[in-house]
Design a protein around this motif. Sequence first.
Motif, PDB file in Angstrom:
ATOM      1  N   ASN A   1       0.821  -1.223   0.000  1.00 24.13           N
ATOM      2  CA  ASN A   1       0.000   0.000   0.000  1.00 24.13           C
ATOM      3  C   ASN A   1       0.847   1.262   0.000  1.00 24.13           C
ATOM      4  N   ALA A   2       1.965   1.248   0.737  1.00 20.55           N
ATOM      5  CA  ALA A   2       2.847   2.425   0.781  1.00 20.55           C
ATOM      6  C   ALA A   2       3.433   2.686  -0.609  1.00 20.55           C
ATOM      7  N   TRP A   3       3.832   1.626  -1.290  1.00 20.90           N
ATOM      8  CA  TRP A   3       4.385   1.773  -2.638  1.00 20.90           C
ATOM      9  C   TRP A   3       3.289   2.196  -3.617  1.00 20.90           C
ATOM     10  N   LEU A   4       2.117   1.577  -3.514  1.00 18.23           N
ATOM     11  CA  LEU A   4       1.006   1.895  -4.402  1.00 18.23           C
ATOM     12  C   LEU A   4       0.610   3.377  -4.289  1.00 18.23           C
ATOM     13  N   ALA A   5       0.749   3.938  -3.102  1.00 14.64           N
ATOM     14  CA  ALA A   5       0.385   5.345  -2.869  1.00 14.64           C
ATOM     15  C   ALA A   5       1.253   6.307  -3.675  1.00 14.64           C
ATOM     16  N   LEU A   6       2.400   5.839  -4.156  1.00 16.88           N
ATOM     17  CA  LEU A   6       3.313   6.694  -4.925  1.00 16.88           C
ATOM     18  C   LEU A   6       3.091   6.587  -6.427  1.00 16.88           C
ATOM     19  N   LYS A   7       2.050   5.878  -6.836  1.00 18.68           N
ATOM     20  CA  LYS A   7       1.760   5.666  -8.258  1.00 18.68           C
ATOM     21  C   LYS A   7       1.761   7.004  -9.000  1.00 18.68           C
ATOM     22  N   GLY A   8       2.465   7.044 -10.124  1.00 16.33           N
ATOM     23  CA  GLY A   8       2.521   8.252 -10.934  1.00 16.33           C
ATOM     24  C   GLY A   8       3.718   9.140 -10.640  1.00 16.33           C
ATOM     25  N   LYS A   9       4.375   8.928  -9.508  1.00 19.19           N
ATOM     26  CA  LYS A   9       5.581   9.713  -9.192  1.00 19.19           C
ATOM     27  C   LYS A   9       6.717   9.188 -10.065  1.00 19.19           C
ATOM     28  N   SER A  10       7.443  10.082 -10.704  1.00 21.15           N
ATOM     29  CA  SER A  10       8.536   9.653 -11.580  1.00 21.15           C
ATOM     30  C   SER A  10       9.655   8.999 -10.764  1.00 21.15           C
ATOM     31  N   LYS A  11      10.423   8.141 -11.450  1.00 22.18           N
ATOM     32  CA  LYS A  11      11.561   7.506 -10.789  1.00 22.18           C
ATOM     33  C   LYS A  11      12.547   8.561 -10.285  1.00 22.18           C
ATOM     34  N   GLU A  12      12.732   9.617 -11.079  1.00 26.79           N
ATOM     35  CA  GLU A  12      13.676  10.671 -10.709  1.00 26.79           C
ATOM     36  C   GLU A  12      13.214  11.403  -9.453  1.00 26.79           C
ATOM     37  N   GLU A  13      11.926  11.733  -9.394  1.00 28.61           N
ATOM     38  CA  GLU A  13      11.394  12.432  -8.220  1.00 28.61           C
ATOM     39  C   GLU A  13      11.448  11.531  -6.984  1.00 28.61           C
ATOM     40  N   ALA A  14      11.095  10.259  -7.157  1.00 29.68           N
ATOM     41  CA  ALA A  14      11.150   9.321  -6.032  1.00 29.68           C
ATOM     42  C   ALA A  14      12.584   9.151  -5.542  1.00 29.68           C
ATOM     43  N   SER A  15      13.527   9.099  -6.473  1.00 30.98           N
ATOM     44  CA  SER A  15      14.937   8.970  -6.106  1.00 30.98           C
ATOM     45  C   SER A  15      15.396  10.185  -5.307  1.00 30.98           C
ATOM     46  N   SER A  16      15.028  11.361  -5.768  1.00 28.33           N
ATOM     47  CA  SER A  16      15.385  12.598  -5.065  1.00 28.33           C
ATOM     48  C   SER A  16      14.764  12.626  -3.670  1.00 28.33           C
ATOM     49  N   ASP A  17      13.493  12.238  -3.566  1.00 32.79           N
ATOM     50  CA  ASP A  17      12.811  12.207  -2.269  1.00 32.79           C
ATOM     51  C   ASP A  17      13.443  11.176  -1.335  1.00 32.79           C
ATOM     52  N   TYR A  18      13.861  10.041  -1.904  1.00 31.01           N
ATOM     53  CA  TYR A  18      14.513   8.989  -1.121  1.00 31.01           C
ATOM     54  C   TYR A  18      15.823   9.506  -0.524  1.00 31.01           C
ATOM     55  N   VAL A  19      16.643  10.124  -1.358  1.00 28.60           N
ATOM     56  CA  VAL A  19      17.933  10.649  -0.901  1.00 28.60           C
ATOM     57  C   VAL A  19      17.704  11.698   0.196  1.00 28.60           C
ATOM     58  N   GLU A  20      16.737  12.578  -0.017  1.00 28.44           N
ATOM     59  CA  GLU A  20      16.431  13.618   0.972  1.00 28.44           C
ATOM     60  C   GLU A  20      15.979  12.999   2.295  1.00 28.44           C
ATOM     61  N   LEU A  21      15.107  11.995   2.236  1.00 27.60           N
ATOM     62  CA  LEU A  21      14.608  11.339   3.450  1.00 27.60           C
ATOM     63  C   LEU A  21      15.736  10.618   4.186  1.00 27.60           C
ATOM     64  N   VAL A  22      16.572   9.876   3.458  1.00 27.53           N
ATOM     65  CA  VAL A  22      17.666   9.144   4.096  1.00 27.53           C
ATOM     66  C   VAL A  22      18.651  10.114   4.749  1.00 27.53           C
ATOM     67  N   ASN A  23      18.944  11.220   4.082  1.00 26.55           N
ATOM     68  CA  ASN A  23      19.839  12.224   4.674  1.00 26.55           C
ATOM     69  C   ASN A  23      19.235  12.758   5.984  1.00 26.55           C
ATOM     70  N   LYS A  24      17.941  13.002   5.984  1.00 26.93           N
ATOM     71  CA  LYS A  24      17.264  13.501   7.190  1.00 26.93           C
ATOM     72  C   LYS A  24      17.296  12.445   8.302  1.00 26.93           C
ATOM     73  N   LEU A  25      16.992  11.198   7.946  1.00 34.67           N
ATOM     74  CA  LEU A  25      16.998  10.129   8.940  1.00 34.67           C
ATOM     75  C   LEU A  25      18.400   9.865   9.483  1.00 34.67           C
ATOM     76  N   SER A  26      19.419  10.054   8.647  1.00 34.91           N
ATOM     77  CA  SER A  26      20.789   9.786   9.079  1.00 34.91           C
ATOM     78  C   SER A  26      21.186  10.695  10.246  1.00 34.91           C
ATOM     79  N   GLU A  27      20.575  11.878  10.312  1.00 36.72           N
ATOM     80  CA  GLU A  27      20.867  12.777  11.426  1.00 36.72           C
ATOM     81  C   GLU A  27      20.355  12.206  12.745  1.00 36.72           C
ATOM     82  N   LYS A  28      19.317  11.385  12.699  1.00 32.63           N
ATOM     83  CA  LYS A  28      18.737  10.781  13.894  1.00 32.63           C
ATOM     84  C   LYS A  28      19.342   9.425  14.227  1.00 32.63           C
ATOM     85  N   TYR A  29      19.732   8.670  13.203  1.00 31.96           N
ATOM     86  CA  TYR A  29      20.041   7.251  13.426  1.00 31.96           C
ATOM     87  C   TYR A  29      21.501   6.853  13.226  1.00 31.96           C
ATOM     88  N   ILE A  30      22.367   7.832  12.939  1.00 30.44           N
ATOM     89  CA  ILE A  30      23.802   7.498  12.845  1.00 30.44           C
ATOM     90  C   ILE A  30      24.523   8.108  14.028  1.00 30.44           C
TER      91      ILE A  30
END
Length: 86
Positions: free
Chosen positions: A57-86
């Motif tokens: 369901n989480a993946w299905l909710a992103l239907k229509g988002k381009s691979k490039e936009e999803a990749s950019s959002d992924y990198v941004e989210l991981v960078n944000k999470l790294s501040e909390k979890y590293i």
Amino acid sequence: MKANTLEEAVALTKKFTSKPSNEELLKVYSLYKQASEGDNEEERPTGFDFVAAAKYNAWLALKGKSKEEASSDYVELVNKLSEKYI
């Protein structure tokens, strides 16, 4: 340490010293799947596999988002999470 690409962000998640929340993990998973595979074309999980259903369901909710936009959002989210979890 900041990731700039999908590959760097994936590597960065392996350096987390504690586990993100289930909600954060679902977001990371769904963005990665959208970035790497595009729209969810898989069959909906059946039965009582609630984890598989939540991931689907989480993946299905992103239907229509381009691979490039999803990749950019992924990198941004991981960078944000790294501040909390590293």
